[in-house]
Design a protein around this motif. Structure first.
Motif, PDB file in Angstrom:
ATOM      1  N   ARG A   1       0.857  -1.253   0.143  1.00  0.00           N
ATOM      2  CA  ARG A   1       0.085   0.032  -0.080  1.00  0.00           C
ATOM      3  C   ARG A   1       0.922   1.278   0.045  1.00  0.00           C
ATOM      4  NH1 ARG A   1      -3.337   0.916   4.827  1.00  0.00           N
ATOM      5  NH2 ARG A   1      -4.367   2.255   3.382  1.00  0.00           N
TER       6      ARG A   1
ATOM      7  N   HIS B   1       0.387   5.192  -7.846  1.00  0.00           N
ATOM      8  CA  HIS B   1      -1.092   4.849  -8.537  1.00  0.00           C
ATOM      9  C   HIS B   1      -1.048   3.825  -9.666  1.00  0.00           C
ATOM     10  CE1 HIS B   1      -2.766   8.312  -6.165  1.00  0.00           C
ATOM     11  NE2 HIS B   1      -1.874   9.102  -6.595  1.00  0.00           N
TER      12      HIS B   1
ATOM     13  N   GLU C   1      -0.827  -0.303 -10.838  1.00  0.00           N
ATOM     14  CA  GLU C   1      -1.816  -0.882 -10.675  1.00  0.00           C
ATOM     15  C   GLU C   1      -1.694  -1.879  -9.457  1.00  0.00           C
ATOM     16  OE1 GLU C   1      -1.902  -3.304 -14.453  1.00  0.00           O
ATOM     17  OE2 GLU C   1      -3.820  -2.207 -15.157  1.00  0.00           O
TER      18      GLU C   1
ATOM     19  N   GLN D   1      -2.365   0.316  -6.336  1.00  0.00           N
ATOM     20  CA  GLN D   1      -3.781   0.581  -6.454  1.00  0.00           C
ATOM     21  C   GLN D   1      -4.598  -0.583  -5.873  1.00  0.00           C
ATOM     22  OE1 GLN D   1      -5.065   3.845  -6.894  1.00  0.00           O
ATOM     23  NE2 GLN D   1      -6.857   2.788  -5.871  1.00  0.00           N
ATOM     24  N   PHE D   2      -4.414  -2.025  -6.428  1.00  0.00           N
ATOM     25  CA  PHE D   2      -4.800  -3.136  -5.857  1.00  0.00           C
ATOM     26  C   PHE D   2      -4.691  -3.259  -4.421  1.00  0.00           C
ATOM     27  CE2 PHE D   2      -4.116  -8.122  -5.609  1.00  0.00           C
ATOM     28  CZ  PHE D   2      -5.357  -8.276  -5.372  1.00  0.00           C
TER      29      PHE D   2
ATOM     30  N   ASN E   1      -4.326  -0.870  -2.290  1.00  0.00           N
ATOM     31  CA  ASN E   1      -4.968   0.224  -1.608  1.00  0.00           C
ATOM     32  C   ASN E   1      -6.643  -0.005  -1.721  1.00  0.00           C
ATOM     33  OD1 ASN E   1      -2.691   1.743  -1.051  1.00  0.00           O
ATOM     34  ND2 ASN E   1      -3.149   2.982  -2.868  1.00  0.00           N
ATOM     35  N   ASP E   2      -7.023  -0.552  -2.710  1.00  0.00           N
ATOM     36  CA  ASP E   2      -8.682  -0.956  -2.933  1.00  0.00           C
ATOM     37  C   ASP E   2      -8.794  -2.097  -1.951  1.00  0.00           C
ATOM     38  OD1 ASP E   2      -8.809   1.026  -4.637  1.00  0.00           O
ATOM     39  OD2 ASP E   2      -8.666   0.050  -6.323  1.00  0.00           O
ATOM     40  N   ALA E   3      -7.814  -3.021  -2.042  1.00  0.00           N
ATOM     41  CA  ALA E   3      -8.222  -4.469  -1.322  1.00  0.00           C
ATOM     42  C   ALA E   3      -8.214  -3.965   0.514  1.00  0.00           C
ATOM     43  CB  ALA E   3      -7.131  -5.433  -1.187  1.00  0.00           C
TER      44      ALA E   3
ATOM     45  N   TYR F   1      -9.768  -1.478   1.798  1.00  0.00           N
ATOM     46  CA  TYR F   1     -10.996  -1.071   1.809  1.00  0.00           C
ATOM     47  C   TYR F   1     -12.059  -1.941   1.558  1.00  0.00           C
ATOM     48  CZ  TYR F   1      -8.922   3.526   2.381  1.00  0.00           C
ATOM     49  OH  TYR F   1      -8.195   4.656   2.903  1.00  0.00           O
ATOM     50  N   ASP F   2     -11.710  -2.973   1.215  1.00  0.00           N
ATOM     51  CA  ASP F   2     -12.457  -4.526   0.864  1.00  0.00           C
ATOM     52  C   ASP F   2     -12.769  -5.122   2.223  1.00  0.00           C
ATOM     53  OD1 ASP F   2     -14.054  -6.502   0.051  1.00  0.00           O
ATOM     54  OD2 ASP F   2     -12.760  -7.123  -1.555  1.00  0.00           O
TER      55      ASP F   2
ATOM     56  N   TYR G   1     -12.818  -3.561  -8.211  1.00  0.00           N
ATOM     57  CA  TYR G   1     -11.809  -2.668  -8.237  1.00  0.00           C
ATOM     58  C   TYR G   1     -10.566  -3.208  -9.100  1.00  0.00           C
ATOM     59  CZ  TYR G   1     -10.587  -5.660  -4.270  1.00  0.00           C
ATOM     60  OH  TYR G   1     -10.521  -6.518  -3.367  1.00  0.00           O
TER      61      TYR G   1
END
Length: 75
Positions: free
Chosen positions: A15, A20, A22, A25-26, A28-30, A32-33, A56
């Protein structure tokens, strides 16, 4: 036999709010999942989850690349 670190725990080391690409970003998005399988260390479990719920993730090839880095780090 010692169980390896979960994939999620490894992913969280990637993270970075200032990058930014891929992979970052993966990660970072995970983060919040809330349903991400945080204890999983098996490819099929994480892959199946992402195929059904990882909207995402731009491509499963990103996951495959990170999974290979995870395996390299765990061995």
């Amino acid at each position: 036999m010692k169980r390896r670190q979960s994939f999620y725990r490894y992913l969280m080391t990637l993270r970075n709010p200032n990058l930014h690409d891929e992979i970052t970003q993966f990660a970072n998005d995970a983060f919040y999942d809330q349903a991400f399988p945080k204890q999983a260390d098996q490819y099929e479990e994480v892959s199946n989850y992402l195929e059904m719920n990882g909207s995402y993730l731009p491509s499963m090839s990103v996951f495959d690349e990170v999974w290979q880095k995870y395996l390299d780090k765990m061995n």
